[in-house]
Design a protein around this motif. Structure first.
Motif, PDB file in Angstrom:
ATOM      1  N   VAL A 159     -22.508 -33.506  -7.786  1.00 23.56           N
ATOM      2  CA  VAL A 159     -22.946 -32.440  -6.874  1.00 23.56           C
ATOM      3  C   VAL A 159     -22.581 -31.071  -7.448  1.00 23.56           C
ATOM      4  O   VAL A 159     -23.360 -30.122  -7.333  1.00 23.56           O
ATOM      5  CB  VAL A 159     -22.345 -32.645  -5.469  1.00 23.56           C
ATOM      6  CG1 VAL A 159     -22.552 -31.428  -4.584  1.00 23.56           C
ATOM      7  CG2 VAL A 159     -22.951 -33.889  -4.822  1.00 23.56           C
ATOM      8  N   GLU A 160     -21.448 -30.975  -8.103  1.00 22.66           N
ATOM      9  CA  GLU A 160     -21.031 -29.702  -8.728  1.00 22.66           C
ATOM     10  C   GLU A 160     -22.009 -29.231  -9.793  1.00 22.66           C
ATOM     11  O   GLU A 160     -22.092 -28.043 -10.081  1.00 22.66           O
ATOM     12  CB  GLU A 160     -19.651 -29.855  -9.383  1.00 22.66           C
ATOM     13  CG  GLU A 160     -18.527 -29.577  -8.474  1.00 22.66           C
ATOM     14  CD  GLU A 160     -17.206 -29.540  -9.228  1.00 22.66           C
ATOM     15  OE1 GLU A 160     -16.396 -28.661  -8.896  1.00 22.66           O
ATOM     16  OE2 GLU A 160     -16.972 -30.371 -10.121  1.00 22.66           O
ATOM     17  N   GLU A 161     -22.759 -30.153 -10.383  1.00 22.82           N
ATOM     18  CA  GLU A 161     -23.698 -29.817 -11.447  1.00 22.82           C
ATOM     19  C   GLU A 161     -25.009 -29.216 -10.935  1.00 22.82           C
ATOM     20  O   GLU A 161     -25.765 -28.630 -11.710  1.00 22.82           O
ATOM     21  CB  GLU A 161     -24.008 -31.061 -12.285  1.00 22.82           C
ATOM     22  CG  GLU A 161     -22.802 -31.662 -12.968  1.00 22.82           C
ATOM     23  CD  GLU A 161     -22.159 -30.707 -13.962  1.00 22.82           C
ATOM     24  OE1 GLU A 161     -22.892 -30.042 -14.713  1.00 22.82           O
ATOM     25  OE2 GLU A 161     -20.916 -30.627 -13.989  1.00 22.82           O
ATOM     26  N   ILE A 162     -25.293 -29.371  -9.650  1.00 24.62           N
ATOM     27  CA  ILE A 162     -26.551 -28.850  -9.102  1.00 24.62           C
ATOM     28  C   ILE A 162     -26.501 -27.326  -9.168  1.00 24.62           C
ATOM     29  O   ILE A 162     -25.610 -26.710  -8.585  1.00 24.62           O
ATOM     30  CB  ILE A 162     -26.756 -29.296  -7.640  1.00 24.62           C
ATOM     31  CG1 ILE A 162     -26.678 -30.816  -7.513  1.00 24.62           C
ATOM     32  CG2 ILE A 162     -28.099 -28.773  -7.111  1.00 24.62           C
ATOM     33  CD1 ILE A 162     -26.578 -31.298  -6.075  1.00 24.62           C
ATOM     34  N   PRO A 163     -27.443 -26.717  -9.866  1.00 28.64           N
ATOM     35  CA  PRO A 163     -27.406 -25.257  -9.988  1.00 28.64           C
ATOM     36  C   PRO A 163     -27.749 -24.547  -8.679  1.00 28.64           C
ATOM     37  O   PRO A 163     -28.461 -25.097  -7.829  1.00 28.64           O
ATOM     38  CB  PRO A 163     -28.459 -24.944 -11.052  1.00 28.64           C
ATOM     39  CG  PRO A 163     -29.151 -26.202 -11.375  1.00 28.64           C
ATOM     40  CD  PRO A 163     -28.521 -27.317 -10.627  1.00 28.64           C
ATOM     41  N   GLU A 164     -27.250 -23.350  -8.547  1.00 31.24           N
ATOM     42  CA  GLU A 164     -27.571 -22.512  -7.392  1.00 31.24           C
ATOM     43  C   GLU A 164     -29.090 -22.350  -7.316  1.00 31.24           C
ATOM     44  O   GLU A 164     -29.757 -22.162  -8.327  1.00 31.24           O
ATOM     45  CB  GLU A 164     -26.903 -21.152  -7.563  1.00 31.24           C
ATOM     46  CG  GLU A 164     -26.999 -20.271  -6.351  1.00 31.24           C
ATOM     47  CD  GLU A 164     -26.186 -19.001  -6.509  1.00 31.24           C
ATOM     48  OE1 GLU A 164     -26.762 -17.925  -6.269  1.00 31.24           O
ATOM     49  OE2 GLU A 164     -25.000 -19.089  -6.866  1.00 31.24           O
ATOM     50  N   GLY A 165     -29.621 -22.437  -6.104  1.00 34.08           N
ATOM     51  CA  GLY A 165     -31.054 -22.281  -5.915  1.00 34.08           C
ATOM     52  C   GLY A 165     -31.849 -23.561  -6.111  1.00 34.08           C
ATOM     53  O   GLY A 165     -33.073 -23.551  -6.082  1.00 34.08           O
TER      54      GLY A 165
END
Length: 98
Positions: free
Chosen positions: A13-19
């Motif tokens: 989940v931490e890898e999901i980029p902003e936006g």
């Protein structure tokens, strides 16, 4: 719940980029637990016990937000993810493709 599994999910989940958003099943596949999208959802519902993670970036397979979490829409919109009139996120437009 297994802490090792929880941290694998939260690391993904931490890898999901902003936006961008990912689905519960997408996260399950990324951590090698293809049939466990519901378990991913359960981990995310308890994420506050593990630290601060961008769980608001995870939606269901049709782009619906987590039930009972009104702040999720606000957090996504702050990152530039607009919701459709139905209240869903367009996966075609915003889905993360790792």
């Amino acid at each position: 719940m297994n802490d090792a599994f929880a941290y694998m999910v939260l690391s993904a989940v931490e890898e999901i980029p902003e936006g961008r958003v990912a689905t519960y099943s997408q996260i399950a596949r990324l951590v090698g637990a293809d049939q466990n999208a519901r378990l991913v959802a359960r981990v995310l519902s308890c994420a506050e016990y593990y630290g601060h993670y961008p769980c608001h970036r995870v939606v269901n397979a049709s782009g619906r937000l987590a039930p009972g979490w009104a702040e999720q829409a606000f957090l996504l919109e702050e990152e530039g993810v607009s919701l459709e009139a139905s209240g869903r996120v367009s996966l075609k437009k915003y889905q993360w493709k790792p």
